[in-house]
Scaffold this motif. Sequence first.
Motif, PDB file in Angstrom:
ATOM      1  N   LYS A 113      49.539  -7.647 -15.176  1.00  0.00           N
ATOM      2  CA  LYS A 113      50.044  -6.286 -14.966  1.00  0.00           C
ATOM      3  C   LYS A 113      49.073  -5.453 -14.131  1.00  0.00           C
ATOM      4  O   LYS A 113      47.860  -5.514 -14.316  1.00  0.00           O
ATOM      5  CB  LYS A 113      50.241  -5.587 -16.312  1.00  0.00           C
ATOM      6  N   GLN A 114      49.652  -4.661 -13.225  1.00  0.00           N
ATOM      7  CA  GLN A 114      48.862  -3.716 -12.448  1.00  0.00           C
ATOM      8  C   GLN A 114      48.374  -2.617 -13.398  1.00  0.00           C
ATOM      9  O   GLN A 114      49.146  -2.104 -14.190  1.00  0.00           O
ATOM     10  CB  GLN A 114      49.716  -3.071 -11.346  1.00  0.00           C
ATOM     11  N   ASP A 115      47.098  -2.266 -13.317  1.00  0.00           N
ATOM     12  CA  ASP A 115      46.593  -1.151 -14.113  1.00  0.00           C
ATOM     13  C   ASP A 115      47.116   0.151 -13.530  1.00  0.00           C
ATOM     14  O   ASP A 115      47.273   0.284 -12.322  1.00  0.00           O
ATOM     15  CB  ASP A 115      45.056  -1.131 -14.115  1.00  0.00           C
ATOM     16  N   GLU A 116      47.369   1.113 -14.404  1.00  0.00           N
ATOM     17  CA  GLU A 116      47.869   2.404 -13.949  1.00  0.00           C
ATOM     18  C   GLU A 116      46.737   3.366 -13.589  1.00  0.00           C
ATOM     19  O   GLU A 116      46.954   4.341 -12.882  1.00  0.00           O
ATOM     20  CB  GLU A 116      48.781   3.014 -15.010  1.00  0.00           C
ATOM     21  N   ASN A 117      45.534   3.109 -14.078  1.00  0.00           N
ATOM     22  CA  ASN A 117      44.410   4.012 -13.829  1.00  0.00           C
ATOM     23  C   ASN A 117      43.516   3.503 -12.702  1.00  0.00           C
ATOM     24  O   ASN A 117      42.309   3.461 -12.851  1.00  0.00           O
ATOM     25  CB  ASN A 117      43.585   4.198 -15.108  1.00  0.00           C
ATOM     26  N   ASP A 118      44.132   3.103 -11.594  1.00  0.00           N
ATOM     27  CA  ASP A 118      43.362   2.671 -10.431  1.00  0.00           C
ATOM     28  C   ASP A 118      43.921   3.374  -9.201  1.00  0.00           C
ATOM     29  O   ASP A 118      44.760   4.268  -9.326  1.00  0.00           O
ATOM     30  CB  ASP A 118      43.367   1.145 -10.294  1.00  0.00           C
ATOM     31  N   ASP A 119      43.462   3.001  -8.024  1.00  0.00           N
ATOM     32  CA  ASP A 119      43.830   3.725  -6.805  1.00  0.00           C
ATOM     33  C   ASP A 119      44.961   3.078  -6.014  1.00  0.00           C
ATOM     34  O   ASP A 119      45.683   3.749  -5.285  1.00  0.00           O
ATOM     35  CB  ASP A 119      42.595   3.855  -5.903  1.00  0.00           C
ATOM     36  N   ARG A 158      43.241  -2.810  -9.754  1.00  0.00           N
ATOM     37  CA  ARG A 158      42.966  -3.609 -10.955  1.00  0.00           C
ATOM     38  C   ARG A 158      44.253  -4.254 -11.452  1.00  0.00           C
ATOM     39  O   ARG A 158      45.305  -3.638 -11.458  1.00  0.00           O
ATOM     40  CB  ARG A 158      42.372  -2.729 -12.055  1.00  0.00           C
ATOM     41  N   ASP A 177      47.314  -1.127  -5.622  1.00  0.00           N
ATOM     42  CA  ASP A 177      47.732  -2.339  -6.325  1.00  0.00           C
ATOM     43  C   ASP A 177      47.362  -3.617  -5.573  1.00  0.00           C
ATOM     44  O   ASP A 177      47.248  -3.639  -4.350  1.00  0.00           O
ATOM     45  CB  ASP A 177      49.253  -2.347  -6.517  1.00  0.00           C
ATOM     46  N   GLU A 224      39.184  -6.688 -10.677  1.00  0.00           N
ATOM     47  CA  GLU A 224      39.102  -5.430  -9.945  1.00  0.00           C
ATOM     48  C   GLU A 224      38.643  -5.712  -8.518  1.00  0.00           C
ATOM     49  O   GLU A 224      37.577  -6.293  -8.308  1.00  0.00           O
ATOM     50  CB  GLU A 224      38.102  -4.499 -10.633  1.00  0.00           C
TER      51      GLU A 224
END
Length: 165
Positions: free
Chosen positions: A12-18, A64, A20, A143
């Motif tokens: 899963k793509q993290d939501e708290n990054d800049d 991430r 994808d 990351e």
Amino acid sequence: RCNFEFDLCGWKQDENDDFDWNLRTSSTTKMGTGPATDHTLQEPSGHYIFIKSSFLQLPGQKARISSPVLSKRNKNCKVCGGVILFYYHMYGAHIGSLIVYQRTMANHEKILLNLTGNQGNFWQRKALILVGDGDEDFQVVFEGIAGKGPKDGIALDDLTFSREC
């Protein structure tokens, strides 16, 4: 086990990054922006995940992606030491960084690998031991950090957890 030929296999793509990680093939990209083939099929039509430094991302911005949750309650995983195997491709004069974390459900992160800069224009294999203290479930997080070069990128393929986990 994920070779990215059909989808992200539960990663899963993290939501708290800049930005994808993108699923892609070499045949649909411009030359000079990643590996010539994927690792699995060794063909331009094969899939892998990729981040690229470009004018859309500022140097230092992060992408991430995290694994499905793994259980540390699995006795064999703790006793034998679980392992994640994967292949990476980091090529370019101004490449960023690849950092691999083990993250607990309480969001404690331990760095398992930190690579920065050009690693060569070929796929490289890495095996990382998943460490654990206690019975807390965890995830593995990849990351990618954008570099300064518009053609530089980081690719991942064939992410596999050992049978113990």
